[in-house]
Write an enzyme that holds these catalytic residues in place. Structure first.
Site, mmCIF file in Angstrom:
data_model
loop_
_atom_site.group_PDB
_atom_site.id
_atom_site.type_symbol
_atom_site.label_atom_id
_atom_site.label_comp_id
_atom_site.label_asym_id
_atom_site.label_seq_id
_atom_site.Cartn_x
_atom_site.Cartn_y
_atom_site.Cartn_z
ATOM 1 N N HIS A 82 -0.154 42.163 25.102
ATOM 2 C CA HIS A 82 -0.257 41.586 26.424
ATOM 3 C C HIS A 82 -0.529 39.285 25.904
ATOM 4 O O HIS A 82 1.106 39.789 27.286
ATOM 5 C CB HIS A 82 -1.810 41.641 27.092
ATOM 6 C CG HIS A 82 -1.648 40.295 28.437
ATOM 7 N ND1 HIS A 82 -2.342 38.921 27.875
ATOM 8 C CD2 HIS A 82 -1.749 40.376 29.782
ATOM 9 C CE1 HIS A 82 -1.667 38.070 29.341
ATOM 10 N NE2 HIS A 82 -1.327 39.294 30.783
ATOM 11 N N ASP A 96 9.106 41.559 36.951
ATOM 12 C CA ASP A 96 7.365 41.094 36.640
ATOM 13 C C ASP A 96 7.070 42.067 37.699
ATOM 14 O O ASP A 96 7.907 43.114 38.594
ATOM 15 C CB ASP A 96 6.951 39.617 37.358
ATOM 16 C CG ASP A 96 6.234 39.496 35.816
ATOM 17 O OD1 ASP A 96 5.631 40.923 36.020
ATOM 18 O OD2 ASP A 96 5.927 38.088 35.893
ATOM 19 N N GLU A 109 5.446 31.332 28.536
ATOM 20 C CA GLU A 109 5.011 32.132 29.836
ATOM 21 C C GLU A 109 5.103 30.764 30.478
ATOM 22 O O GLU A 109 5.664 29.850 31.470
ATOM 23 C CB GLU A 109 4.044 32.985 30.533
ATOM 24 C CG GLU A 109 4.438 32.978 31.955
ATOM 25 C CD GLU A 109 3.772 34.157 32.863
ATOM 26 O OE1 GLU A 109 2.967 35.017 31.772
ATOM 27 O OE2 GLU A 109 4.125 34.722 33.721
ATOM 28 N N HIS A 167 10.889 45.132 32.991
ATOM 29 C CA HIS A 167 9.419 44.354 33.339
ATOM 30 C C HIS A 167 8.761 44.723 34.757
ATOM 31 O O HIS A 167 8.696 44.200 35.417
ATOM 32 C CB HIS A 167 9.128 43.223 32.383
ATOM 33 C CG HIS A 167 8.116 42.398 32.310
ATOM 34 N ND1 HIS A 167 7.199 42.672 31.750
ATOM 35 C CD2 HIS A 167 7.325 41.578 32.843
ATOM 36 C CE1 HIS A 167 5.944 42.304 31.170
ATOM 37 N NE2 HIS A 167 5.556 41.183 32.174
ATOM 38 N N HIS A 171 4.759 45.532 36.971
ATOM 39 C CA HIS A 171 3.114 45.504 36.664
ATOM 40 C C HIS A 171 3.220 46.797 38.135
ATOM 41 O O HIS A 171 2.422 45.867 38.938
ATOM 42 C CB HIS A 171 2.388 44.521 36.868
ATOM 43 C CG HIS A 171 2.797 43.699 35.213
ATOM 44 N ND1 HIS A 171 2.409 43.553 34.282
ATOM 45 C CD2 HIS A 171 3.515 42.252 35.004
ATOM 46 C CE1 HIS A 171 2.081 43.102 33.184
ATOM 47 N NE2 HIS A 171 3.093 41.897 34.034
#
Ligand code: BEZ
Ligand code: FE2
Length: 403
Positions: A179, A306, A209, A61, A63
Site C-alpha cells: 500500500h 486512480d 503522495e 492504477h 481501485h
C-alpha cells in the site's frame, strides 16, 4: 480477419497516412489498402475516412472496489479524505457489487482502455477482472502498520494472491501491491515483495503522495502523527523512505504519485526497473499538488485515473485533458503527443503486456477514434484527439470488438 482503412494510423510515435491495417487476434499487416485486400481476400473491409486507428490505452492504477463512490468521500485535502475512506468504506464497498464492478470495467473499455492495473484491497474484484476482456495486472494489496496484526494481514494477502494465481491466463496476471511506506510495516512489505520476486510478479506501491506523508516519514510529525496516534496508537513511522525503496531493487515496480519524492529518492528509483504512475486528477482533488515531470526525468512515467474514490471518471481521455491543463509550462502540441505515447506504448510496457503499438505482430488492442473534420495539419491530431474525444467509435481487444 478484418481490414481497417482509416484516414490515419497512430503507431503511436508516427502518423501513417494512406495505410490500412489487417488483423485477427494480432496485427498481420500494415500497408496500402489494395495490397492488403489482395493479400487477405476473405477479410471484412471497414472504410473509416473520418477516423484514425491507434492503440488502446493502458490505465495502470485503478481501485475498482471503490467504484460506488461519487460524493461519499471528502475531497480537498488528503488526510480528511483518508479519514472519510475509513469512516465510509463499510458502506461503500458493499455498494460495489459484481454488477457495479462490471459496469466500471465496461466503462473502462468503452473509453478506449484495453489494459489495466487493478489494485485489489479485498479480492472482491478478482473474478470480474479475470472474466473481463481487458488485459489485467491484478495487484493484490498488502496493508498494515501494526506488527500485532501482521500475521493476519499477510495471510489475507497470500490467500488473495494464490486465488488470483489460479486464474492466471495470457490476459490476467497476479501481481503485488504494497500500500505505502506509512501503512505497511517494513517486515510485511519485505515478505510481500519476496513473493513477487519469487513469482516474477509485477509490484505497485503508493509513494510520497501527500505533504503529510513526507512530513510523517521524515520527522514523525504533522497530520499523520495525529492520525496514527488516534486510530492505531502509533507514535513513530514504520519505514525509513530510503530503506523502504531498497526493498524494490529486485522487482519491477510501479511507483504511484511520487509528487513529494525528494532528489535522493528519485535517484534511487531511477536506478531501478521502475515506472512512475502519474494521476493528475486524483492529485488535484485530494490537494496533493502537481508532479514535476522535469524533476522525475529520466524515470519513465505513465498516466492513470486512480479509482472513483478520487476521480469522477475512469476515462484516460479525461485524465489526459487534466494533464494538459495541470502542466501549463509544457508546449501543448508536443506534450499531447508525449502523453498519448506514454498512455499507450508506455503503459503497456509498464504493465508487462505486449501491445500498446500498431505494429505487425502486436496484439490487436486498438481503438478507432473520430477525427475533427476541419483538421488541417496531421501533426495537430495528438492535441485535438485529447481535446475533442469523449469516447472512441470502437474498441478491439485481441481483435474482438468490445465497444
Ligand atoms: C494501517 O493499516 O496501518 C493503515 C491503513 C490506512 C492508512 C494508514 C495505516
Ligand atoms: Fe491509488
Amino acid at each position: 480477419m478484418r481490414i481497417l482503412h482509416p484516414r490515419f494510423i497512430l503507431t503511436p510515435d508516427k502518423i501513417l497516412t494512406d495505410q490500412a491495417v489487417a488483423f485477427d487476434s494480432h496485427i498481420q499487416a500494415i500497408g496500402p489498402k489494395e495490397e492488403l485486400v489482395h493479400r487477405f481476400p476473405d477479410a471484412a473491409l471497414f472504410e473509416e475516412p473520418e477516423a484514425l486507428v491507434m492503440p488502446g490505452f493502458a490505465n495502470p492504477h485503478v481501485h475498482l472496489e471503490f467504484s460506488a463512490n461519487k460524493a461519499t468521500l471528502s475531497y480537498g485535502d488528503f488526510i480528511p479524505w483518508l479519514y472519510s475512506v475509513i469512516e465510509h468504506r463499510e458502506d461503500l464497498l458493499p455498494r460495489c457489487d459484481q454488477e457495479c464492478l462490471n459496469t466500471a470495467l465496461r466503462s473502462i473499455v468503452a473509453s478506449g482502455t484495453t489494459a489495466i492495473g487493478a489494485v485489489s484491497s479485498y479480492g472482491e474484484d478478482i473474478e470480474a477482472c479475470a472474466k473481463s476482456p481487458l488485459k489485467v495486472q491484478l495487484f493484490n494489496e498488502i496493508i498494515g502498520s501494526n506488527p500485532a496484526a501482521a500475521d493476519v494481514m499477510y495471510a489475507s494477502f497470500l490467500e488473495r494472491f494464490h486465488q488470483c494465481k489460479k486464474l492466471e491466463s495470457d490476459h490476467f496476471k497476479a501481481a503485488v501491491a504494497v500500500h505505502s511506506p506509512y501503512s505497511v510495516h517494513y517486515v510485511l512489505a519485505k515478505k510481500a515483495i519476496e513473493i513477487a520476486r519469487r513469482e516474477n510478479a509485477l509490484v505497485s506501491t503508493h509513494f510520497m503522495e501527500s505533504r503529510a506523508e513526507r512530513e510523517w516519514l521524515d520527522q514523525g510529525t504533522g497530520e499523520f502523527a495525529h492520525f496514527f496516534k488516534k486510530l492505531l496508537g502509533q507514535t513513530r513511522p514504520v519505514n525509513d523512505p530510503q530503506e523502504f525503496l531498497d526493498l524494490f531493487r529486485e522487482v519491477k515496480t510501479l511507483f504511484v504519485h511520487m509528487v513529494w519524492a525528494n532528489e535522493q529518492e528519485l535517484k534511487k528509483v531511477a536506478s531501478m526497473e521502475a515506472t512512475i504512475v502519474h494521476c493528475p486528477i486524483s492529485n488535484r482533488l485530494l490537494g496533493n499538488g502537481v508532479l514535476d515531470l522535469d524533476r522525475i526525468a529520466p524515470i519513465p512515467y505513465t498516466l492513470a485515473t486512480d479509482g472513483l474514490s478520487s476521480n469522477y471518471t475512469l476515462s484516460l481521455y479525461e485524465e489526459l485533458k487534466a494533464a494538459l491543463f495541470v502542466h501549463p509550462d509544457k508546449e501543448a502540441t508536443t506534450f499531447a503527443k508525449e502523453l498519448l505515447i506514454r498512455s499507450t506504448k508506455g503503459g503497456y510496457e509498464a504493465l508487462n503486456f505486449e501491445g500498446g503499438v500498431v505494429q505487425k505482430g502486436a496484439p490487436a488492442d486498438l481503438q478507432i477514434v473520430a477525427i475533427p473534420q476541419d483538421l488541417k495539419d496531421p501533426e495537430d491530431i495528438y492535441l485535438h484527439l485529447i481535446l475533442h474525444t469523449q469516447k472512441p467509435k470502437a474498441v478491439y481487444i485481441q481483435g474482438v470488438a468490445h465497444a
